[in-house]
Design an enzyme around this catalytic site. Structure first.
Site, short mmCIF file in Angstrom:
data_model
loop_
_atom_site.label_atom_id
_atom_site.label_comp_id
_atom_site.label_asym_id
_atom_site.label_seq_id
_atom_site.Cartn_x
_atom_site.Cartn_y
_atom_site.Cartn_z
N HIS A 148 48.96 71.94 91.54
CA HIS A 148 47.65 72.02 92.16
C HIS A 148 47.72 72.73 93.49
CE1 HIS A 148 43.80 71.00 93.79
NE2 HIS A 148 43.44 70.59 92.60
N HIS A 172 35.26 59.53 94.21
CA HIS A 172 36.48 59.78 93.43
C HIS A 172 36.78 58.68 92.43
CE1 HIS A 172 36.93 63.18 95.92
NE2 HIS A 172 36.96 62.45 96.99
N ARG A 249 25.36 68.64 104.53
CA ARG A 249 26.26 68.49 103.39
C ARG A 249 27.68 68.36 103.92
NH1 ARG A 249 28.86 66.72 99.88
NH2 ARG A 249 29.41 67.66 97.90
N CYS A 301 22.91 75.07 99.62
CA CYS A 301 23.98 74.49 98.82
C CYS A 301 23.79 74.93 97.37
CB CYS A 301 23.91 72.97 98.92
SG CYS A 301 25.27 72.17 98.08
N TYR A 459 31.99 74.47 93.09
CA TYR A 459 31.15 75.60 93.45
C TYR A 459 31.39 76.79 92.52
CZ TYR A 459 30.34 72.50 97.23
OH TYR A 459 30.02 71.37 97.94
N1 MTE Z 1 32.60 72.80 106.17
C1 MTE Z 1 33.36 71.73 106.38
N2 MTE Z 1 34.33 71.81 107.31
N3 MTE Z 1 33.20 70.58 105.70
C2 MTE Z 1 32.23 70.47 104.74
O1 MTE Z 1 32.09 69.39 104.13
N4 MTE Z 1 30.46 71.62 103.48
C3 MTE Z 1 30.08 72.92 102.96
C4 MTE Z 1 29.79 73.88 104.10
N5 MTE Z 1 30.85 73.86 105.05
C5 MTE Z 1 31.42 71.60 104.46
C6 MTE Z 1 31.63 72.75 105.24
C7 MTE Z 1 28.91 72.88 102.11
S1 MTE Z 1 29.19 72.46 100.48
C8 MTE Z 1 27.68 73.22 102.54
S2 MTE Z 1 26.37 73.29 101.45
C9 MTE Z 1 27.43 73.58 103.92
O2 MTE Z 1 28.60 73.46 104.73
C10 MTE Z 1 26.35 72.70 104.51
O3 MTE Z 1 26.13 73.06 105.83
P1 MTE Z 1 25.18 72.15 106.72
O4 MTE Z 1 25.64 70.73 106.61
O5 MTE Z 1 25.28 72.69 108.10
O6 MTE Z 1 23.80 72.32 106.15
#
Ligand code: MTE
Length: 715
Positions: A148, A172, A249, A301, A459
């Site tokens: 992995h 999880h 998110r 997202c 994603y």
């Molecule tokens: N960056 C970090 N470090 N940790 C996270 O959980 N989530 C990602 C992204 N960047 C994430 C991240 C996801 S899946 C999304 S949709 C966006 O940040 C959400 O950004 P926001 O919370 O500023 O809207």
């Protein structure tokens, strides 16, 4: 003094990240990166300390099968960094010098060996043969880690139990994850180390303790980690979504870092080039040494509108977002391309960034400097956040002079809020927001995508037939987003007449600027729906009567439309009869009116529509889900961008088990009772928000959606 340093040596972190097992020192340094653990939270056990003279680990009897890499494998990665805070409470119990506990009846599979906890502890991250326990079972995860790409993360639980982590990362606790783990089973924890059939629990401090206080207006899907969307009236009230209600998110906790002046010098971004050289920039370096740019861009997202796909096409895994996993903001920061060039990255061939040239000025395509890239499309820019999240974008995206990729420190004229990445995040306009990495601490230019699960195991999207175990390897990571749209508010009947609609002539809610007032041609509306919206005037008895005749029931809708890649929305079509007939919505010209910034159309388009509902009583009765028979119609919206991409009609055709890219026409039901009111006059002239309900008259279904959200939270 600027903290910029360039060096030609491979950074220690690079070497470590390229090897399977992080050293204890490595993990400690990362823990400091999480920032300011208060003294009381000094890690009590940074890693399972290897013994001085380590005996060879006991050999398991069973053969191990390398697990196929599946999406669910990603779940194991939730283990993250919590071992930094783990305390053992069962030391005395497992110490070999303790008298053995009274014999118990061990009815577990006798063909598998038993292991004492002190032996299991020897299989820590540094052992070369890491083990974990789950309940009373022992797993050798060596092969899993090797196979992995993000495997080093699970190592943080090696030598101990994964259970305390899964108590926090409840997501999880899924059958998929247990199934994968099951393939590495090598035996059981010795009965001598069990209390009530389990090893004594280890304590884990709550890593979410320092999360910021959130705005109560947000609709929360999960609290830890925080995932929330704005109610629709806040979502697109203005062209820019307010910072306080911008959707959140988070996959883990919000790292705590120094604030204010301390952050300026204290937060360091490391940039690593293909040759291994690194350069470091403090926040102050970024602000002062590079040109600052502003870009107006949506973040969305890939799970936006997932609950729509679930309702219309089938079960999906993931947070059941409504239409609010999207927001629009003005970002302030420096261009990633400028920072990469400054760090020493050169691109040969067609001049994209900085062309390497020979002395006489010709392109130097034979340049053997490892930091002069001859084929940018073979490279990726990997981003890492402080809490272990990571993602990447193709290098050409980063270098595109019209791509506006930023390293952002400001949002809507304020410093980035903690939930949105303070003090630094990447912002990749037009792309799935998963690539806009928050709490950004490291950038690596490499010849492969980020090894993180969020790049390789999440994603992505699949064919509707691919079912619950799609081929994650084969599917491409989502980057640019497809076109989508949503209805965010609806008013019917008297609500429209009474002037409830803020953007209609004289709307009594006024508006804090930006509501798109004046966009609708009122004269045309009057002609179409035969009324004038008058907020202060009571509805006359004549009009009251006419509301009850479906032929004169006005309806007003608003919403957003957006397409990725900087493609502008050129048309929004609305249907009031489930897609049989169509009309065009009015597009709010926010881009010009607000002087939005950016090389392309990275922002959303808000739209407005006023029309006349069809005669509901003449429509077929909706499937009878409750006691009540309903005459309903479906309000529908779809958008088209300037490349003539348009939305699919049906979620079934784009169904995928992850519920990603749920971009089918957005449909909201309206039933007769909403327009005419029930016998008590309830429901007459209502307005509602689609993030919270199915549509007007569908409270029961809305309840089911909410219940589903709660259930997915509990997983
Ligand atoms: N960056 C970090 N470090 N940790 C996270 O959980 N989530 C990602 C992204 N960047 C994430 C991240 C996801 S899946 C999304 S949709 C966006 O940040 C959400 O950004 P926001 O919370 O500023 O809207």
């Amino acid at each position: 003094m600027a903290a910029f340093r360039a060096s030609t040596r491979l950074s220690l972190e690079t070497i470590l990240s390229r090897t399977r097992c992080p050293t204890p020192n490595h993990s400690l340094r990362q823990s400091r990166n999480f920032g300011t653990l208060p003294a009381s939270r000094t890690p009590r056990r940074a890693f399972h300390t290897p013994p001085k003279a380590k005996p060879p680990p006991p050999k398991p009897k069973t053969a191990r099968v390398a697990a196929p890499l599946t999406a669910a494998g990603a779940g194991l990665l939730g283990l993250c960094t919590l071992s930094l805070w783990r305390t053992e409470t069962n030391k005395s119990q497992s110490h070999p010098s303790n008298p053995p506990p009274p014999a118990t009846t061990d009815t577990r599979d006798p063909s598998l060996p038993r292991f004492r906890l002190h032996d299991i502890r020897l299989h820590d991250a540094a052992s070369g043969e890491p083990w974990v326990t789950h309940e009373d079972k022992v797993y050798n995860i060596t092969d899993w880690v090797a196979a992995h790409p993000g495997g080093d993360v699970i190592l943080r639980a090696a030598g101990g139990s994964v259970d305390p982590y899964w108590d926090i990362f409840t997501i999880h606790k899924s059958p998929h994850v247990y199934e994968i783990l099951g393939q590495y089973l090598i035996g059981f924890v010795d009965a001598a180390d069990l209390v009530d059939g389990r090893p004594a629990r280890e304590e884990v401090e709550d890593p979410f303790e320092d999360d910021p206080v959130r705005d109560p207006r947000l609709i929360t899907h999960t609290a830890k980690p925080r995932n929330a969307e704005p109610p629709n009236e806040e979502l697109d009230r203005g062209f820019l979504t307010e910072n306080e209600v911008f959707y959140v998110r988070n996959h883990m906790w919000v790292p705590k870092v120094a604030e204010g002046e301390e952050a300026e010098e204290g937060h360091v971004l490391t940039v690593e080039l293909p040759g291994g050289e690194t350069a470091e920039y403090t926040l102050r370096d970024l602000r002062t040494r590079f040109k600052v740019h502003r870009v107006t861009a949506v973040l969305q997202c890939s799970g936006n509108r997932r609950n729509d796909m679930t309702r219309h096409a089938g079960k999906t895994n993931g947070l059941q977002w409504g239409v609010g996993a999207i927001s629009n903001a003005e970002w302030e920061g420096v261009r990633l391309a400028d920072v990469l060039a400054d760090a020493g990255l050169r691109v040969a061939g067609p001049a994209v960034l900085t062309r390497a040239t020979t002395e006489d000025g010709a392109a130097d395509d034979d340049n053997d400097d490892p930091n002069t890239i001859t084929d940018p499309s073979a490279h990726h820019v990997q981003f890492s956040g402080l809490e272990a999240y990571g993602a990447s974008i193709p290098l050409p995206t980063a270098l595109d002079p019209r791509g506006d990729v930023l390293l952002a420190f400001g949002m809507n004229g304020k410093p980035l809020p903690r939930d949105h990445g303070f003090p630094l995040r990447s912002v990749i306009p037009g792309h799935v927001a998963a690539r806009s990495v928050k709490w950004l601490s490291k950038i690596v230019v490499a010849d492969e995508e980020s090894p993180s699960q969020w790049q390789r195991r999440d994603y992505k999207s699949f064919g509707p037939n691919e079912g619950a175990n799609p081929d994650w390897e084969k599917a491409k990571a989502i980057q640019e987003m497809p076109v989508t749209s949503a209805i965010t508010r609806v008013w019917v009947g008297d609500g429209v007449r009474r002037g409830e609609v803020p953007w209609l002539n004289g709307g009594k809610q006024g508006g804090r600027g930006g509501e798109g007032k004046g966009v609708v041609d009122i004269a045309a509306v009057e002609q179409k729906v035969g009324f004038t919206s008058k907020p202060t005037r009571p509805v006359t008895s004549e009009e009251e009567g006419s509301t009850a005749t479906a032929t004169t029931s006005p309806v007003a809708l608003q919403g957003y439309a957006y397409s990725g890649g900087g493609r502008e929305i050129s048309r929004v079509d609305v249907s009031l009869d489930g897609g049989r007939t169509w009309d065009q919505a009015d597009l709010v010209d926010d881009w010009n009116q607000t002087h939005a910034k950016g090389s392309k159309h990275w922002a959303w388009k808000r739209w407005r529509y006023v029309g006349q509902l069809p005669e509901l009583h003449s429509l077929p009765v909706s499937p009878d889900r409750g006691n009540e028979k309903k005459h309903c119609t479906e309000l529908v919206v779809k958008a088209t961008d300037d490349a003539y991409n348009t939305q699919p009609g049906d979620h079934k055709a784009i169904y995928n088990v992850r519920g990603n890219l749920a971009t089918a026409w957005h449909r909201v039901k309206v039933c007769q009772r909403c327009v005419r009111g029930d016998e008590d006059g309830r429901g007459k002239g209502v307005s509602w928000e689609t993030a919270q309900t199915y549509g007007c008259g569908f409270e029961r279904e809305a309840g089911e959606v909410r219940e589903h959200m709660i259930k997915s939270d509990a997983k």
